[in-house]
Design a protein around this motif. Structure first.
Motif, mmCIF file in Angstrom:
data_model
loop_
_atom_site.group_PDB
_atom_site.id
_atom_site.type_symbol
_atom_site.label_atom_id
_atom_site.label_comp_id
_atom_site.label_asym_id
_atom_site.label_seq_id
_atom_site.Cartn_x
_atom_site.Cartn_y
_atom_site.Cartn_z
ATOM 1 N N VAL A 1 0.841 -1.208 0.000
ATOM 2 C CA VAL A 1 0.000 0.000 0.000
ATOM 3 C C VAL A 1 0.874 1.255 0.000
ATOM 4 O O VAL A 1 0.598 2.200 -0.745
ATOM 5 C CB VAL A 1 -1.003 0.004 1.174
ATOM 6 N N GLY B 1 -10.588 3.955 -8.471
ATOM 7 C CA GLY B 1 -10.736 3.081 -7.307
ATOM 8 C C GLY B 1 -9.386 2.593 -6.844
ATOM 9 O O GLY B 1 -8.427 2.538 -7.614
ATOM 10 N N ILE B 2 -9.302 2.272 -5.539
ATOM 11 C CA ILE B 2 -8.060 1.758 -4.957
ATOM 12 C C ILE B 2 -8.430 0.744 -3.893
ATOM 13 O O ILE B 2 -9.481 0.871 -3.242
ATOM 14 C CB ILE B 2 -7.221 2.917 -4.361
ATOM 15 N N GLN B 3 -7.591 -0.260 -3.730
ATOM 16 C CA GLN B 3 -7.864 -1.316 -2.759
ATOM 17 C C GLN B 3 -6.558 -2.012 -2.413
ATOM 18 O O GLN B 3 -5.758 -2.303 -3.292
ATOM 19 C CB GLN B 3 -8.828 -2.328 -3.386
ATOM 20 N N GLY B 4 -6.377 -2.288 -1.127
ATOM 21 C CA GLY B 4 -5.201 -3.050 -0.712
ATOM 22 C C GLY B 4 -5.251 -3.357 0.758
ATOM 23 O O GLY B 4 -5.767 -2.559 1.537
ATOM 24 N N GLY B 5 -4.747 -4.533 1.150
ATOM 25 C CA GLY B 5 -4.674 -4.886 2.565
ATOM 26 C C GLY B 5 -6.020 -5.178 3.166
ATOM 27 O O GLY B 5 -6.963 -5.584 2.473
ATOM 28 N N PHE B 6 -6.124 -4.959 4.462
ATOM 29 C CA PHE B 6 -7.318 -5.350 5.208
ATOM 30 C C PHE B 6 -8.446 -4.336 5.010
ATOM 31 O O PHE B 6 -8.248 -3.136 5.151
ATOM 32 C CB PHE B 6 -6.969 -5.471 6.695
ATOM 33 N N GLN B 7 -9.646 -4.857 4.680
ATOM 34 C CA GLN B 7 -10.791 -3.997 4.360
ATOM 35 C C GLN B 7 -11.891 -4.080 5.409
ATOM 36 O O GLN B 7 -12.836 -3.311 5.366
ATOM 37 C CB GLN B 7 -11.417 -4.443 3.022
ATOM 38 N N ASN C 1 -2.244 -0.539 6.974
ATOM 39 C CA ASN C 1 -2.670 -1.942 6.963
ATOM 40 C C ASN C 1 -3.716 -2.221 5.897
ATOM 41 O O ASN C 1 -3.938 -3.366 5.519
ATOM 42 C CB ASN C 1 -3.227 -2.339 8.331
ATOM 43 N N ILE D 1 -6.284 -0.052 2.597
ATOM 44 C CA ILE D 1 -6.760 1.165 1.934
ATOM 45 C C ILE D 1 -7.922 0.788 1.030
ATOM 46 O O ILE D 1 -7.954 -0.335 0.500
ATOM 47 C CB ILE D 1 -5.626 1.829 1.116
ATOM 48 N N GLY E 1 -11.097 2.791 -1.621
ATOM 49 C CA GLY E 1 -11.804 3.976 -2.079
ATOM 50 C C GLY E 1 -12.284 3.795 -3.499
ATOM 51 O O GLY E 1 -11.622 3.128 -4.298
#
Lengths: 449, 449
Positions: free
Chosen positions: A222, A300-306, B299, B301, B303
């Motif tokens: 991230v 959009g963005i996404q990574g790690g714990f949600q 940890n 992200i 959006g």
């Protein structure tokens, strides 16, 4: 024609509600059968309207719906294009009523696809139906070519047009998938930005790691993604990808004047969006930034714990979705290559990045002095009692450039939406006034030959 | 004792499998009843082992399980702490076998919680059971205090310890929730980093907007978040929050020497993690960065659009989860305030940011010369035939500092895990050798008084 439209208004709206209740989301593969249902429904609607040779044409993706009525010997042919697919509906929790249970409130119809594009497309079907029922024939030849992949950038319509040049041959392409300047002020868009969309995946270690044991000592996917994405713009809001602006036309005083002539209430727009200030490339106005300048936006963005709470990991994977709007002579493939080069140059140590191209469309420019566009302007004027304006739109309808080039026919972007109608967002809606007046305007246009 | 452990090994492992099959994920509220089931199961296991006064004590969150056996008149009291809650199991697709269907493979038991901490905790229950069954009594007084909220930073155990000082009074607190240096080389951890965790929410407009109509002209929540998060570290991998390093002890040559004495195979670790290079604060080794230096890690992200394909929006909301490891005299509340100040100073124009604190724990330091720690070292040596080392751990067990301060008793961190056992990650496992030898070691320790 107004009386006829008013007479059938309730029935037409009920039909439109039925159309809007089909969740024909082209981007999500689990909706495949719903997209097919949308095509079938449309085929039936065209038959009921009196159109002939209705076909549901399978493609590698979602079907194309074709129909025609070609008995107006010696008259021009108008090809009507639209799309029956819609954007995904998330975030669902922000919808006041469910996206696929259409509701009429305050003279607007609320549903995903209401303005983009089912509502606008349905105008044409009802206009043709009224003309055929009244006179038993149409004043011009009409073809419909309606796709189910506009929201995923028309991957199969492009080759279809090339392969069926003759079948689709027309003297004008008529499209209603754009917006008014504001309520009561129609517009015929004369320029569309091109588009490029891509996915970016970044990886560091081969697994997520415990932040207590490894945090501070290994690359964090991230952190790497955040650094990489932040490098795409400079401090002045300019896109920092080397060579990105190649092919972008100079912003002359004349162009600036043309853009500034389109009315725009900056304060009202800010208030409506809940913003204290606009933001963008230094030295340009909001209308310039969104109409004639290219952009690069992270969608959009996404990574790690949600999930809920915290999970103290060092993430090993992160993703982003990015799209660009292109202008002038910018070539989508060149811009993609430039971005790929930038990403490889700027990716932080310890990270691996892969890109995947999703959309590619060239910018397009239309001539407002064209006869067809002038006739469309007159049709608007007869119904709305005001002359339309000719704005340059910030959005992209990738297929417009292909229609214009392959069929060598003028494209008339006769929109009936409003930019405030939440297209691509929760609570999308369409003003019923523009649905009914839209039917009148299209009848006026078709009867003018 | 080895023979007795071997005799019951299969039965003990079957019991542990049962314990591991309960998805007692404390962070996710939909697992509430499973966490309760974990507590109930544990209560029964303590009763079967011969422990007395077993209580499942409700808290505002998940229950605390208490039990004791206090008939060793004139002998010291050992309070055994552990936790029956586990980390969330996602990303599920990276597990080779389902996280809550324990499997034994290559002399390891695979399941979420295998090493952290159900497997290590169960060692103590079986050690006490063997001693009680053999002799009808224990050589020392034993109390168990087991919580279900360690993975969410023990919000209710902290007040519980303060309110039950007398009930929990002990001469030593024994905890198995840490790791060996490597297979065959036991370790008693003498330092734990503190922790701070928070959520950050960033908003721009009041709705997601179409990137064609608004892109390039309005603030994008993901751009803003990316810029803000990138400002948290400088080019040298240092944390750029003003005042963050206040209270961090100077890294003396002596401290460096102490850290470097703990063996660590840099190349093997890189190969195992699939990394070309480590990364971190300039001027420090991997062991220093992860053991004695503070950290700030993102940890997670999220959006904008997360689905398949593309959705051409300008996102209006974005979130991040952040955690810090703290050392020396760093105060978690002060650090939180510093981060809040940084965020307010660095948030890009047009964005609103809110923070929410999730975890707060002070760093802790233990004295390896303490009698209890020395006795633990001897117990390890008798079973493993090698003297344990005394490393400084990078992780946090927030409650250790509270036990040590409130009960004024030495804490013995007698771990049996391995840092390679994927704790907090997919395919978590526990070496069965350390499970059985762990039982022997705990018996040796308790019999030494």
């Amino acid at each position: 024609m107004k009386e006829k439209v008013d007479l059938h208004k309730e029935q037409f709206l009920n039909e439109l509600k039925e159309f809007l209740s089909i969740p024909s989301i082209s981007a999500l593969s689990e909706y495949k059968s719903e997209v097919n249902k949308g095509a079938e429904w449309l085929g039936e609607a065209l038959k009921s309207a009196g159109m002939e040779h209705v076909e549901i044409i399978e493609t590698k993706g979602h079907p194309i719906v074709y129909a025609d009525w070609t008995h107006a010997v010696g008259k021009p042919t108008v090809l009507i294009y639209g799309h029956y697919d819609v954007q995904p509906a998330d975030p669902l929790e922000l919808w006041e009523t469910p996206p696929f249970e259409p509701v009429i409130k305050d003279d607007k119809i609320f549903a995903r696809g209401a303005t983009d594009d089912k509502g606008q497309l349905y105008i044409h079907i009802k206009a043709v139906e009224l003309l055929l029922k009244e006179k038993g024939s149409l004043p011009v030849n009409v073809k419909f070519c309606i796709e189910g992949e506009e929201e995923v950038a028309s991957p199969n319509l492009d080759p279809f047009i090339h392969e069926h040049e003759e079948k689709l041959a027309a003297d004008a392409v008529l499209i209603s998938d754009t917006s008014f300047i504001e309520k009561g002020q129609p517009a015929i868009c004369t320029s569309l930005r091109g588009a490029l969309a891509l996915e970016l995946e970044l990886e560091t270690a081969n697994t997520d790691l415990h932040s207590g044991s490894y945090g501070g000592g290994v690359p964090n996917a991230v952190h790497c993604l955040v650094k990489l994405l932040d490098s795409l713009h400079d401090e002045k809001g300019r896109i920092a990808v080397e060579g990105f602006y190649e092919g972008v036309p100079e912003v002359t005083e004349e162009l600036r004047k043309e853009v500034s002539e389109i009315p725009f209430d900056e304060e009202a727009t800010k208030a409506e969006l809940g913003l204290d200030s606009f933001y963008g490339e230094e030295g340009f106005s909001f209308k310039e930034r969104t109409g004639i300048r290219p952009t690069l936006e992270i969608n959009g963005i996404q990574g790690g714990f949600q999930g809920e709470g915290i999970k103290t990991i060092v993430p090993s994977q992160a993703h982003a979705k990015i799209s660009c709007r292109l202008v002038g002579e910018q070539n989508p493939q060149d811009v993609y290559n430039r971005i790929e080069q930038h990403v490889q140059n700027y990716k932080p140590a310890g990270s691996k990045v892969t890109l995947n191209q999703l959309i590619k469309a060239k910018p397009v420019s239309l001539d407002s002095r064209d006869l067809m566009i002038q006739k469309a302007a007159e049709a608007y004027e007869r119904v709305y009692k005001v002359r339309p304006l000719f704005p340059k739109e910030g959005g992209s309808i990738p297929i417009v450039e292909v229609f214009s080039r392959v069929l060598a026919a003028p494209v008339v972007l006769m929109g009936f939406g409003l930019s405030s109608e939440n297209l691509h967002a929760p609570n999308e809606h369409f003003h019923i006034e523009n649905f009914t007046k839209g039917i009148e305007t299209v009848c006026e246009f078709l009867q003018d030959f």
